[in-house]
Design a protein around this motif. Structure first.
Motif, PDB file in Angstrom:
ATOM      1  N   PRO A 153     -39.515 -40.730  -2.246  1.00 32.10           N
ATOM      2  CA  PRO A 153     -39.431 -40.186  -3.606  1.00 32.10           C
ATOM      3  C   PRO A 153     -38.113 -40.567  -4.278  1.00 32.10           C
ATOM      4  O   PRO A 153     -37.114 -40.827  -3.600  1.00 32.10           O
ATOM      5  CB  PRO A 153     -39.522 -38.666  -3.382  1.00 32.10           C
ATOM      6  CG  PRO A 153     -40.216 -38.523  -2.065  1.00 32.10           C
ATOM      7  CD  PRO A 153     -39.773 -39.683  -1.229  1.00 32.10           C
ATOM      8  N   TYR A 154     -38.130 -40.558  -5.600  1.00 34.74           N
ATOM      9  CA  TYR A 154     -36.949 -40.984  -6.344  1.00 34.74           C
ATOM     10  C   TYR A 154     -35.718 -40.144  -5.998  1.00 34.74           C
ATOM     11  O   TYR A 154     -34.610 -40.671  -5.888  1.00 34.74           O
ATOM     12  CB  TYR A 154     -37.224 -40.910  -7.841  1.00 34.74           C
ATOM     13  CG  TYR A 154     -36.069 -41.398  -8.683  1.00 34.74           C
ATOM     14  CD1 TYR A 154     -35.770 -42.754  -8.774  1.00 34.74           C
ATOM     15  CD2 TYR A 154     -35.260 -40.499  -9.368  1.00 34.74           C
ATOM     16  CE1 TYR A 154     -34.703 -43.211  -9.523  1.00 34.74           C
ATOM     17  CE2 TYR A 154     -34.193 -40.943 -10.127  1.00 34.74           C
ATOM     18  CZ  TYR A 154     -33.919 -42.301 -10.205  1.00 34.74           C
ATOM     19  OH  TYR A 154     -32.853 -42.738 -10.943  1.00 34.74           O
ATOM     20  N   THR A 155     -35.897 -38.844  -5.786  1.00 31.06           N
ATOM     21  CA  THR A 155     -34.777 -37.979  -5.434  1.00 31.06           C
ATOM     22  C   THR A 155     -34.109 -38.448  -4.143  1.00 31.06           C
ATOM     23  O   THR A 155     -32.881 -38.376  -4.002  1.00 31.06           O
ATOM     24  CB  THR A 155     -35.238 -36.517  -5.282  1.00 31.06           C
ATOM     25  OG1 THR A 155     -35.769 -36.053  -6.518  1.00 31.06           O
ATOM     26  CG2 THR A 155     -34.083 -35.607  -4.873  1.00 31.06           C
ATOM     27  N   ALA A 156     -34.904 -38.932  -3.204  1.00 31.98           N
ATOM     28  CA  ALA A 156     -34.347 -39.437  -1.953  1.00 31.98           C
ATOM     29  C   ALA A 156     -33.482 -40.662  -2.195  1.00 31.98           C
ATOM     30  O   ALA A 156     -32.454 -40.852  -1.539  1.00 31.98           O
ATOM     31  CB  ALA A 156     -35.470 -39.767  -0.969  1.00 31.98           C
ATOM     32  N   LYS A 157     -33.883 -41.489  -3.145  1.00 34.24           N
ATOM     33  CA  LYS A 157     -33.101 -42.677  -3.471  1.00 34.24           C
ATOM     34  C   LYS A 157     -31.732 -42.287  -4.033  1.00 34.24           C
ATOM     35  O   LYS A 157     -30.703 -42.840  -3.641  1.00 34.24           O
ATOM     36  CB  LYS A 157     -33.852 -43.558  -4.470  1.00 34.24           C
ATOM     37  CG  LYS A 157     -35.138 -44.150  -3.923  1.00 34.24           C
ATOM     38  CD  LYS A 157     -35.791 -45.063  -4.945  1.00 34.24           C
ATOM     39  CE  LYS A 157     -37.038 -45.706  -4.379  1.00 34.24           C
ATOM     40  NZ  LYS A 157     -37.647 -46.685  -5.290  1.00 34.24           N
ATOM     41  N   VAL A 158     -31.732 -41.324  -4.955  1.00 34.39           N
ATOM     42  CA  VAL A 158     -30.465 -40.861  -5.510  1.00 34.39           C
ATOM     43  C   VAL A 158     -29.612 -40.249  -4.399  1.00 34.39           C
ATOM     44  O   VAL A 158     -28.396 -40.455  -4.341  1.00 34.39           O
ATOM     45  CB  VAL A 158     -30.701 -39.824  -6.628  1.00 34.39           C
ATOM     46  CG1 VAL A 158     -29.362 -39.302  -7.170  1.00 34.39           C
ATOM     47  CG2 VAL A 158     -31.527 -40.432  -7.763  1.00 34.39           C
ATOM     48  N   ALA A 159     -30.251 -39.517  -3.502  1.00 34.43           N
ATOM     49  CA  ALA A 159     -29.529 -38.863  -2.403  1.00 34.43           C
ATOM     50  C   ALA A 159     -28.898 -39.884  -1.457  1.00 34.43           C
ATOM     51  O   ALA A 159     -27.778 -39.683  -0.983  1.00 34.43           O
ATOM     52  CB  ALA A 159     -30.474 -37.941  -1.636  1.00 34.43           C
ATOM     53  N   VAL A 160     -29.605 -40.977  -1.172  1.00 31.64           N
ATOM     54  CA  VAL A 160     -29.038 -42.028  -0.326  1.00 31.64           C
ATOM     55  C   VAL A 160     -27.784 -42.596  -0.976  1.00 31.64           C
ATOM     56  O   VAL A 160     -26.731 -42.729  -0.340  1.00 31.64           O
ATOM     57  CB  VAL A 160     -30.070 -43.155  -0.080  1.00 31.64           C
ATOM     58  CG1 VAL A 160     -29.384 -44.393   0.514  1.00 31.64           C
ATOM     59  CG2 VAL A 160     -31.160 -42.678   0.873  1.00 31.64           C
ATOM     60  N   ALA A 161     -27.890 -42.925  -2.249  1.00 35.11           N
ATOM     61  CA  ALA A 161     -26.735 -43.476  -2.956  1.00 35.11           C
ATOM     62  C   ALA A 161     -25.589 -42.482  -2.991  1.00 35.11           C
ATOM     63  O   ALA A 161     -24.419 -42.835  -2.776  1.00 35.11           O
ATOM     64  CB  ALA A 161     -27.140 -43.873  -4.380  1.00 35.11           C
ATOM     65  N   ALA A 162     -25.909 -41.214  -3.239  1.00 34.47           N
ATOM     66  CA  ALA A 162     -24.871 -40.179  -3.318  1.00 34.47           C
ATOM     67  C   ALA A 162     -24.162 -39.989  -1.987  1.00 34.47           C
ATOM     68  O   ALA A 162     -22.937 -39.808  -1.942  1.00 34.47           O
ATOM     69  CB  ALA A 162     -25.490 -38.863  -3.784  1.00 34.47           C
ATOM     70  N   SER A 163     -24.911 -40.054  -0.894  1.00 36.10           N
ATOM     71  CA  SER A 163     -24.276 -39.854   0.414  1.00 36.10           C
ATOM     72  C   SER A 163     -23.316 -40.992   0.743  1.00 36.10           C
ATOM     73  O   SER A 163     -22.275 -40.777   1.380  1.00 36.10           O
ATOM     74  CB  SER A 163     -25.347 -39.725   1.508  1.00 36.10           C
ATOM     75  OG  SER A 163     -26.068 -40.931   1.678  1.00 36.10           O
ATOM     76  N   VAL A 164     -23.647 -42.198   0.291  1.00 38.93           N
ATOM     77  CA  VAL A 164     -22.736 -43.332   0.478  1.00 38.93           C
ATOM     78  C   VAL A 164     -21.472 -43.125  -0.354  1.00 38.93           C
ATOM     79  O   VAL A 164     -20.344 -43.345   0.126  1.00 38.93           O
ATOM     80  CB  VAL A 164     -23.426 -44.653   0.085  1.00 38.93           C
ATOM     81  CG1 VAL A 164     -22.438 -45.820   0.155  1.00 38.93           C
ATOM     82  CG2 VAL A 164     -24.618 -44.920   0.996  1.00 38.93           C
ATOM     83  N   ILE A 165     -21.647 -42.689  -1.578  1.00 39.71           N
ATOM     84  CA  ILE A 165     -20.502 -42.422  -2.450  1.00 39.71           C
ATOM     85  C   ILE A 165     -19.640 -41.303  -1.880  1.00 39.71           C
ATOM     86  O   ILE A 165     -18.403 -41.351  -1.945  1.00 39.71           O
ATOM     87  CB  ILE A 165     -20.990 -42.075  -3.868  1.00 39.71           C
ATOM     88  CG1 ILE A 165     -21.633 -43.306  -4.502  1.00 39.71           C
ATOM     89  CG2 ILE A 165     -19.851 -41.556  -4.740  1.00 39.71           C
ATOM     90  CD1 ILE A 165     -22.393 -43.023  -5.778  1.00 39.71           C
TER      91      ILE A 165
END
Length: 253
Positions: A153-165
């Motif tokens: 899901p799109y939320t998971a994509k944002v979460a992956v990016a956020a965890s890297v940041i």
């Protein structure tokens, strides 16, 4: 041979080719709430390009201001509707409307519309990136999101990016996106796509959008620095406090 019929067909084909064309100086009128970043995402360009193309001295813009943007245009035909035009170019009606200041629900034959190559971006929570990074690092983050969560899901994509940041912001990890993503700790790659080469695949539009949302401050995990597939049997990962579960991904602190 019916030459008159052939001439008619050729003329019709010629008119068809005139209905849409690639231009380099389409006009876009700034709307309330716009930023150069949002306009850049909509037309798949950068704020810097818009600044240079319009001779701007900085990032300030105002509603009603006319800006030149690189955009395909389309001339409305008698049988057209917003839905049919959007479908023709593979974009949403909302995106089509966003790219044109003179469009709401009514269009008329002969009207020239901008056809954006990007999408409507409404996810900014900050006026600038929350970390320092280059355009190539933004692309790298989008590629990592694609490799790790393209089917999620799109939320998971944002979460992956956020965890890297979040790792970039943590003293436990390297201080750059590139450093975090390519980090090898105790002989282990921190991200599997770097090891198997999937990191080199192009970023999808949705993954790049998710990366941008995270760079502008969106973080569904509220600070997570780890994530893993819920099928893993790694007890160390499961022992950490869970911040978010979405799709098949689990995010922890």
């Amino acid at each position: 041979m019916n030459f008159k019929k052939i001439r008619t067909m050729l003329f019709a084909a010629f008119l068809c080719t005139l209905s849409f064309t690639q231009v380099h100086a389409a006009s876009y009128t700034v709307k309330p709430g716009d930023s150069l970043f949002k306009i850049g995402v909509l037309f798949k360009t950068t704020a810097t390009t818009i600044i240079n193309d319009n001779g701007l001295s900085g990032n300030s813009i105002y509603p009603g201001q006319a800006l030149y943007v690189n955009s395909k245009t389309y001339t409305v035909q008698a049988s057209d509707t917003l839905y049919l035009i959007a479908k023709k170019f593979g974009i949403s009606v909302d995106t089509l409307i966003a790219a044109n200041s003179n469009v709401s629900s009514y269009i008329y034959p002969g009207q020239v519309l901008n056809i954006p190559a990007g999408y409507v971006f409404n996810g900014t929570t900050s006026s600038k990136y929350i970390i320092s990074c280059t355009d190539s690092e933004v692309d790298l983050l989008g590629r990592l999101v694609t490799a790790e969560a393209e089917s999620e899901p799109y939320t998971a994509k944002v979460a992956v990016a956020a965890s890297v940041i979040n790792r970039v912001q943590s003293p436990q990890f390297p201080s750059t996106l590139k450093g975090v993503i390519y980090q090898v700790s105790n002989g282990y790659y921190q991200f599997t796509p770097v090891l198997n080469g999937w990191i080199n695949k192009p970023a999808s539009d949705s993954s790049r959008k998710a990366a941008l949302e995270a760079l502008y401050g969106s973080d569904p995990t509220k600070g997570a620095i780890y994530y893993f597939d819920d099928s893993t049997t790694n007890t160390w990962l499961w022992s950490k406090p869970i911040a978010l579960r979405v799709g098949k991904l689990v995010f922890t602190y």
